[in-house]
Design a protein around this motif. Sequence first.
Motif, mmCIF file in Angstrom:
data_model
loop_
_atom_site.group_PDB
_atom_site.id
_atom_site.type_symbol
_atom_site.label_atom_id
_atom_site.label_comp_id
_atom_site.label_asym_id
_atom_site.label_seq_id
_atom_site.Cartn_x
_atom_site.Cartn_y
_atom_site.Cartn_z
ATOM 1 N N LEU A 20 -5.328 6.521 8.880
ATOM 2 C CA LEU A 20 -5.257 7.349 10.153
ATOM 3 C C LEU A 20 -3.931 8.214 10.273
ATOM 4 C CD1 LEU A 20 -6.849 6.490 13.725
ATOM 5 C CD2 LEU A 20 -4.877 8.055 13.404
ATOM 6 N N GLY A 21 -2.992 7.587 10.333
ATOM 7 C CA GLY A 21 -1.794 8.016 10.564
ATOM 8 C C GLY A 21 -1.333 9.073 9.467
ATOM 9 N N ASP A 22 -1.636 8.818 8.238
ATOM 10 C CA ASP A 22 -1.428 9.646 7.062
ATOM 11 C C ASP A 22 -2.576 10.671 6.928
ATOM 12 O OD1 ASP A 22 0.792 8.098 7.004
ATOM 13 O OD2 ASP A 22 0.854 7.551 4.740
ATOM 14 N N SER A 23 -3.420 10.533 7.562
ATOM 15 C CA SER A 23 -4.717 11.420 7.349
ATOM 16 C C SER A 23 -5.167 11.491 5.856
ATOM 17 C CB SER A 23 -4.222 13.107 7.786
ATOM 18 O OG SER A 23 -3.990 13.094 9.266
ATOM 19 N N VAL A 24 -5.296 9.998 5.393
ATOM 20 C CA VAL A 24 -5.703 10.165 3.928
ATOM 21 C C VAL A 24 -6.910 9.074 3.873
ATOM 22 C CG1 VAL A 24 -3.574 10.829 2.890
ATOM 23 C CG2 VAL A 24 -4.212 8.513 3.272
ATOM 24 N N VAL A 25 -7.788 9.064 3.112
ATOM 25 C CA VAL A 25 -8.667 7.979 2.490
ATOM 26 C C VAL A 25 -8.042 7.239 1.542
ATOM 27 C CG1 VAL A 25 -11.061 7.349 1.997
ATOM 28 C CG2 VAL A 25 -10.679 8.995 3.760
ATOM 29 N N ALA A 73 -11.693 -11.542 2.673
ATOM 30 C CA ALA A 73 -11.595 -10.598 3.861
ATOM 31 C C ALA A 73 -10.295 -9.582 3.632
ATOM 32 C CB ALA A 73 -11.293 -11.379 4.985
ATOM 33 N N TYR A 74 -10.412 -8.420 3.816
ATOM 34 C CA TYR A 74 -9.165 -7.530 3.512
ATOM 35 C C TYR A 74 -8.658 -6.833 5.097
ATOM 36 C CZ TYR A 74 -10.960 -7.754 -1.027
ATOM 37 O OH TYR A 74 -11.542 -8.166 -2.498
ATOM 38 N N PHE A 75 -7.514 -6.957 5.295
ATOM 39 C CA PHE A 75 -6.896 -6.503 6.517
ATOM 40 C C PHE A 75 -5.708 -5.542 6.017
ATOM 41 C CE2 PHE A 75 -8.540 -10.832 7.395
ATOM 42 C CZ PHE A 75 -9.030 -10.664 8.533
ATOM 43 N N PRO A 76 -5.958 -4.304 6.216
ATOM 44 C CA PRO A 76 -4.970 -3.391 6.019
ATOM 45 C C PRO A 76 -3.763 -3.565 7.247
ATOM 46 C CG PRO A 76 -6.800 -2.171 6.642
ATOM 47 C CD PRO A 76 -7.273 -3.838 6.532
ATOM 48 N N LEU A 77 -2.558 -3.553 7.102
ATOM 49 C CA LEU A 77 -1.472 -3.894 7.873
ATOM 50 C C LEU A 77 -0.660 -2.636 8.292
ATOM 51 C CD1 LEU A 77 -0.779 -7.998 7.387
ATOM 52 C CD2 LEU A 77 -2.350 -6.759 8.995
ATOM 53 N N LYS A 78 -0.464 -2.326 9.408
ATOM 54 C CA LYS A 78 0.315 -1.137 9.533
ATOM 55 C C LYS A 78 1.958 -1.360 8.743
ATOM 56 C CE LYS A 78 2.264 1.697 13.359
ATOM 57 N NZ LYS A 78 2.267 1.978 14.824
ATOM 58 N N ALA A 79 2.609 -2.400 9.106
ATOM 59 C CA ALA A 79 3.681 -2.782 8.539
ATOM 60 C C ALA A 79 3.857 -4.191 8.491
ATOM 61 C CB ALA A 79 4.922 -2.402 9.631
ATOM 62 N N LEU A 131 0.819 -1.259 0.039
ATOM 63 C CA LEU A 131 0.088 0.096 -0.096
ATOM 64 C C LEU A 131 1.033 1.308 0.214
ATOM 65 C CD1 LEU A 131 -2.654 -0.978 2.510
ATOM 66 C CD2 LEU A 131 -2.972 -1.273 0.192
ATOM 67 N N SER A 132 0.321 2.418 -0.373
ATOM 68 C CA SER A 132 0.940 3.615 -0.155
ATOM 69 C C SER A 132 1.246 4.280 0.889
ATOM 70 C CB SER A 132 0.314 4.676 -1.582
ATOM 71 O OG SER A 132 -1.128 4.618 -1.085
ATOM 72 N N GLY A 133 1.802 5.108 0.896
ATOM 73 C CA GLY A 133 1.731 5.931 2.468
ATOM 74 C C GLY A 133 3.110 5.526 3.418
ATOM 75 N N HIS A 134 2.979 5.955 4.579
ATOM 76 C CA HIS A 134 3.843 5.348 5.572
ATOM 77 C C HIS A 134 3.165 4.301 6.572
ATOM 78 C CE1 HIS A 134 4.590 9.643 4.599
ATOM 79 N NE2 HIS A 134 5.561 9.417 4.712
ATOM 80 N N THR A 135 4.219 3.819 7.459
ATOM 81 C CA THR A 135 3.765 2.848 8.345
ATOM 82 C C THR A 135 3.312 3.534 9.493
ATOM 83 O OG1 THR A 135 6.121 2.606 9.047
ATOM 84 C CG2 THR A 135 5.623 1.189 7.248
ATOM 85 N N LYS A 150 6.931 -6.564 6.791
ATOM 86 C CA LYS A 150 8.151 -6.686 6.137
ATOM 87 C C LYS A 150 8.561 -5.212 5.983
ATOM 88 C CE LYS A 150 7.742 -11.069 4.020
ATOM 89 N NZ LYS A 150 7.502 -11.905 2.658
ATOM 90 N N GLY A 151 8.193 -4.348 6.812
ATOM 91 C CA GLY A 151 8.859 -2.780 6.889
ATOM 92 C C GLY A 151 7.723 -2.020 5.975
ATOM 93 N N SER A 152 6.804 -2.334 5.332
ATOM 94 C CA SER A 152 5.748 -1.663 4.529
ATOM 95 C C SER A 152 4.446 -1.737 5.010
ATOM 96 C CB SER A 152 6.078 -2.083 3.028
ATOM 97 O OG SER A 152 7.361 -1.938 2.568
ATOM 98 N N PRO A 153 3.660 -0.690 4.546
ATOM 99 C CA PRO A 153 2.157 -0.885 5.004
ATOM 100 C C PRO A 153 1.770 -1.948 3.688
ATOM 101 C CG PRO A 153 2.679 1.083 3.777
ATOM 102 C CD PRO A 153 3.957 0.666 4.058
ATOM 103 N N MET A 154 0.956 -3.050 4.225
ATOM 104 C CA MET A 154 0.499 -3.718 3.431
ATOM 105 C C MET A 154 -1.019 -4.011 3.627
ATOM 106 S SD MET A 154 2.427 -5.864 1.286
ATOM 107 C CE MET A 154 4.237 -5.964 2.158
ATOM 108 N N LEU A 155 -1.660 -4.616 2.494
ATOM 109 C CA LEU A 155 -3.022 -5.063 2.367
ATOM 110 C C LEU A 155 -2.972 -6.655 2.467
ATOM 111 C CD1 LEU A 155 -6.171 -4.286 2.739
ATOM 112 C CD2 LEU A 155 -6.235 -4.507 0.157
#
Length: 318
Positions: A48-53, A298-304, A24-28, A306-311
């Motif tokens: 939330l942490g990036d203030s984007v939808v 089922a879709y789970f957005p993961l904060k990090a 995914l784009s953006g930050h962890t 392997k060091g990256s945001p991931m779905l």
Amino acid sequence: MSSAACSGAAAGHLPLTTVADIPLSGHTTRWDYASLDPIAHRLYIAHLGDSVVMVFDTQQQKVIADIADVGHVHGVLYVPELDRVYASATGTDEVVAIDPKTLKITARVPAGDYPDGMAYAPDVHKLYVSDEHGGTDTVIDVRSNTRVATIPLGGEVGNTQYDPVSKHIFANVQTRKQLVEIDPATDKVISRTDLPGAEGNHGLYIDAASRLAFIACEDNSKLLVLDLASRRVLSSFDVAKDPDVLAFDGALGWLYVAGESGEVSLFKVQGQTVSTLGTAMLGPNAHVVAVDPALHHAYFPLKALKGSPMLRITQAQH
């Protein structure tokens, strides 16, 4: 009231297989709610942490947009009847309206103190927003995108949901261990149900077909099953530690309970019988889940990961 316990994460197992892990784009940084438009194959995720939808195409399996300037976005809700997305911007105490065609913000509406979860009552064209710190539900008329009422609930408010059978709104008041019922015709509280065994009743999902409300308690990691007809708690289950978001695959009758711990619990709902399918570690910070009942994904957005945001996308094994 009966009680059941799930197996621990270390020994646990979920009847899910991982289909894909998509970068995914953006930050962890922290994710929050997600909402699916299955017709357009779009998943809207609150970063939330990036203030984007974030807008994710589930067919192409890629990010197609990041809608910025939604301060500390918590809740996100796609409303099919309106073909519109609403997001709660906790950083500015607003709800923003987003046009899915242009992916632009079309309105900003004041929404109490710390707006979080949202529910839509179609017959009255109103959006109900949990003001977690303000102890209220804010009511927004979606025809004019203006605030038309503020309903005092008397405590810290968890998630808010719409019941299409009664056509009423239900909201968790987590500091009072209650589920409150609101009549959208009058925007008044018409009942309060005490929830024995609740500690921090935050997550909420209503299965209209079974007349059950599922209530996730973040402070004691319990799932309460409430009969909406009798207003009695029928059962209590141990679930993923620090449960947050609930999602339901109506075709399978599977309830997903996603935990801050990264654990996920799964339940099978048959009529008013609820049974455990398992609890296990799904992925780091896997506290957000959205489900596509047509594909049983089922879709789970993961904060990090392997060091990256991931779905992480999973498939139900049934």
